[in-house]
Scaffold this motif. Structure first.
Motif, mmCIF file in Angstrom:
data_model
loop_
_atom_site.group_PDB
_atom_site.id
_atom_site.type_symbol
_atom_site.label_atom_id
_atom_site.label_comp_id
_atom_site.label_asym_id
_atom_site.label_seq_id
_atom_site.Cartn_x
_atom_site.Cartn_y
_atom_site.Cartn_z
ATOM 1 N N ARG A 234 0.820 -1.212 0.000
ATOM 2 C CA ARG A 234 0.000 0.000 0.000
ATOM 3 C C ARG A 234 0.854 1.262 0.000
ATOM 4 O O ARG A 234 0.492 2.267 -0.602
ATOM 5 C CB ARG A 234 -0.926 0.019 1.218
ATOM 6 N N SER A 235 1.966 1.258 0.727
ATOM 7 C CA SER A 235 2.796 2.467 0.815
ATOM 8 C C SER A 235 4.223 2.209 0.355
ATOM 9 O O SER A 235 5.124 2.980 0.685
ATOM 10 C CB SER A 235 2.802 2.995 2.250
ATOM 11 N N GLY A 236 4.425 1.124 -0.351
ATOM 12 C CA GLY A 236 5.746 0.859 -0.899
ATOM 13 C C GLY A 236 6.764 0.357 0.096
ATOM 14 O O GLY A 236 7.973 0.436 -0.161
ATOM 15 N N GLY A 237 6.328 -0.158 1.229
ATOM 16 C CA GLY A 237 7.255 -0.729 2.199
ATOM 17 C C GLY A 237 6.922 -0.392 3.631
ATOM 18 O O GLY A 237 6.606 -1.283 4.435
ATOM 19 N N PRO A 238 6.990 0.884 4.051
ATOM 20 C CA PRO A 238 6.634 1.244 5.429
ATOM 21 C C PRO A 238 5.192 0.878 5.731
ATOM 22 O O PRO A 238 4.337 0.873 4.845
ATOM 23 C CB PRO A 238 6.846 2.763 5.457
ATOM 24 N N VAL A 239 4.898 0.595 6.999
ATOM 25 C CA VAL A 239 3.564 0.118 7.358
ATOM 26 C C VAL A 239 2.978 0.958 8.486
ATOM 27 O O VAL A 239 3.709 1.562 9.272
ATOM 28 C CB VAL A 239 3.612 -1.366 7.786
ATOM 29 N N PRO A 240 1.645 0.989 8.593
ATOM 30 C CA PRO A 240 0.994 1.707 9.694
ATOM 31 C C PRO A 240 0.987 0.883 10.963
ATOM 32 O O PRO A 240 1.237 -0.324 10.952
ATOM 33 C CB PRO A 240 -0.430 1.917 9.169
ATOM 34 N N VAL A 241 0.660 1.530 12.070
ATOM 35 C CA VAL A 241 0.648 0.862 13.364
ATOM 36 C C VAL A 241 -0.588 -0.007 13.547
ATOM 37 O O VAL A 241 -0.583 -0.913 14.380
ATOM 38 C CB VAL A 241 0.762 1.905 14.497
ATOM 39 N N GLY A 242 -1.631 0.253 12.784
ATOM 40 C CA GLY A 242 -2.835 -0.558 12.899
ATOM 41 C C GLY A 242 -3.637 -0.525 11.615
ATOM 42 O O GLY A 242 -3.855 0.543 11.048
#
Length: 508
Positions: A234-242
């Motif tokens: 979704r964001s090209g690698g980095p991820v959200p906390v939830g």
């Protein structure tokens, strides 16, 4: 600005991205660097951590909010240093920052599981053996040890524990009775999901999921892997906390817009989904999370505003007799949750007046409880958001609309506090002026209690000028509490649109 078109585009986006729109998290991304180097986007996650590091070697916001992300990012860089020596200087800088942070520890914010996360990460960093061991004064491992014992015993843990499964380590997760939700997530957390996947591998394996095919994985493991890959893409690698936060996001966006009078067409499928999410024991923010009073309240409030009221009896699950808890067993207490409970009950009674006999006394009790927790300066603070403007807006909207005339004084004090804290550029904010907090302050001045006076109108119009800057609808400073600060970007955009619409309407 075309408010109607912007609002319609925003609501359509909720359908197009049903898991939710959430900013990337340093904490969660750092955990995936360590736990899932096989996951596509690993290099991009490392680059994200390096780009987010501050000049002093730390990560995150001031006032104690930097400890958790700095611990996570530093440990992640140490874990990848052997394969990527270029990260060593940043890792060493992070260690120096941690020595400073922990030598004179600040008052730590009331973020979820901080008492578990900090000792767990200190232990992991010390295991790398770089420099003097870190210590975390004032924090012991009693609760962390208890979580590990619970998981190791094979008992099914409380659902809220799954959101921070990573603190227990893969050994405890391997023995625990943990299973992903049908969507593939464990606890709506990329880090927890990665921990569960890592726990499936033999203890001596060096190549696990990267060399396994779906045919050799269980259905649950395949679903979890696919879910992680989807989140990372979704964001090209980095991820959200939830993620997902489907119900929470939809309830909030619709509540902000409709309460402010913004004309918006809501897809019937979204209304049906919200109705379906209302369960007898409460509503979770998304798959993999426990039911909570906040999501339940906001969903009920949105439905009542839409003219599709659902009986709010499920909220009574969270009634302690004195106040409403976010979920059963909550350690603290939240004023914003109780304000949203008052919104949900009040809007339902407005649509179904006969229900006042049942819910009127509860509303009076919650209103008095909220008013008693106003700070001397006129603001409120809350455990689910870093900004007092969020907590204050939650309280004054609920008290002004459903608390009755006896709560006029708290609303007046809140408005005076907002007027006294406007910045020279027309903005408001805890650390710096920003669009989200400015939108909250404007709504306090324009939407709460009696008609705003000339001072409120002038201050709000100055805030409107600040918000109409080109970057206002794309500046999403993380302010919401989870393991790390995050921004639910669609919700924030809705709050800004609501504030602008009300301000423009007040000019006639």
């Amino acid at each position: 600005m075309d408010f109607v078109q912007n609002a319609s585009d925003l609501v359509d986006g909720l359908m197009a991205q049903p898991w939710g729109q959430v900013s990337a998290s340093v904490y969660e991304t750092g955990r995936l660097v360590t736990l899932a180097p096989w996951l596509p986007g690993h290099g991009e996650r490392v680059a994200f951590l390096l780009a987010e590091q501050r000049g002093d070697g730390s990560w995150g916001a001031p006032d104690g909010y930097g400890l958790v992300p700095t611990l996570s990012a530093t440990e992640a860089l140490l874990s990848t240093a052997a394969q990527d020596p270029a990260v060593v200087p940043a890792a060493r800088s992070g260690l120096r920052a941690l020595q400073h942070l922990l030598r004179q520890p600040p008052d730590l914010p009331d973020t979820p599981a901080i008492d578990l996360i900090v000792p767990a990460l200190v232990e992991l960093i010390n295991a790398h053996g770089h420099g003097d061991p870190l210590t975390a004064p004032g924090m012991d491992t009693t609760r962390l040890d208890g979580v590990k014992r619970l998981l190791s015993s094979g008992q099914e843990p409380p659902q809220k524990v799954l959101h921070v499964l990573e603190v227990a380590g893969t050994e405890a997760a391997r023995a625990g009775a943990v299973r992903p939700a049908p969507l593939g997530t464990v606890g709506a957390s990329p880090a927890a999901t990665a921990t569960w996947l890592a726990a499936l591998a033999p203890a001596d394996a060096t190549q696990t999921h990267a060399t396994q095919t779906n045919a050799t994985l269980t259905d649950a493991a395949a679903a979890a892997r696919h879910h992680l890959e989807a989140v990372a893409r979704r964001s090209g690698g980095p991820v959200p906390v939830g993620l997902p936060i489907t119900v929470f996001e939809r309830g909030w966006v619709l509540s902000w817009l409709i309460r402010a009078g913004v004309p918006v067409r809501v897809p019937p499928e979204m209304i049906a989904d919200l109705r379906t999410a209302i369960r007898p024991q409460g509503t979770p923010a998304g798959a993999g999370l426990p039911a909570d009073a906040d999501t339940t309240s906001v969903a009920l409030h949105a439905l009542a505003l839409l003219g599709v009221p659902c009986d709010p009896s499920s909220l009574m699950t969270f009634d302690t007799g004195a106040h409403f808890c976010t979920w059963q067993g909550e350690d603290g207490v939240s004023v914003s949750v109780n304000a949203h409970v008052l919104d949900a009950l009040g809007q339902y009674v407005r649509v179904r007046p006969a229900a006042e006999a049942v819910y009127g006394p509860v509303m009076a009790r919650v209103g008095s409880w909220l008013a008693a927790r106003q700070r001397p300066d006129g603001s409120w603070e809350d455990r689910w958001h870093a900004s007092p403007f969020y907590a204050t807006l939650s309280c004054v909207l609920a008290l002004g609309e459903f608390g009755g005339p006896r709560h006029a004084a708290p609303i007046h004090r809140a408005r005076e506090w907002v007027l006294a804290n406007q910045r020279a550029d027309g903005s408001w904010g805890r650390w710096a002026g920003g669009p989200e907090e400015t939108a909250y302050a404007m709504q306090i001045l324009l939407l709460s209690g009696p008609e705003p006076d000339e001072r409120c109108l002038k201050a709000a119009w100055r805030g409107c000028t600040f918000l109409t800057q080109e970057e206002a609808l794309s500046d999403f400073t993380p302010l919401w509490h989870d393991k790390d600060l995050y921004s639910p970007t669609a919700i924030v955009r809705a709050a800004i649109l609501a504030a602008l619409y009300v301000a423009k309407s007040s000019k006639g």
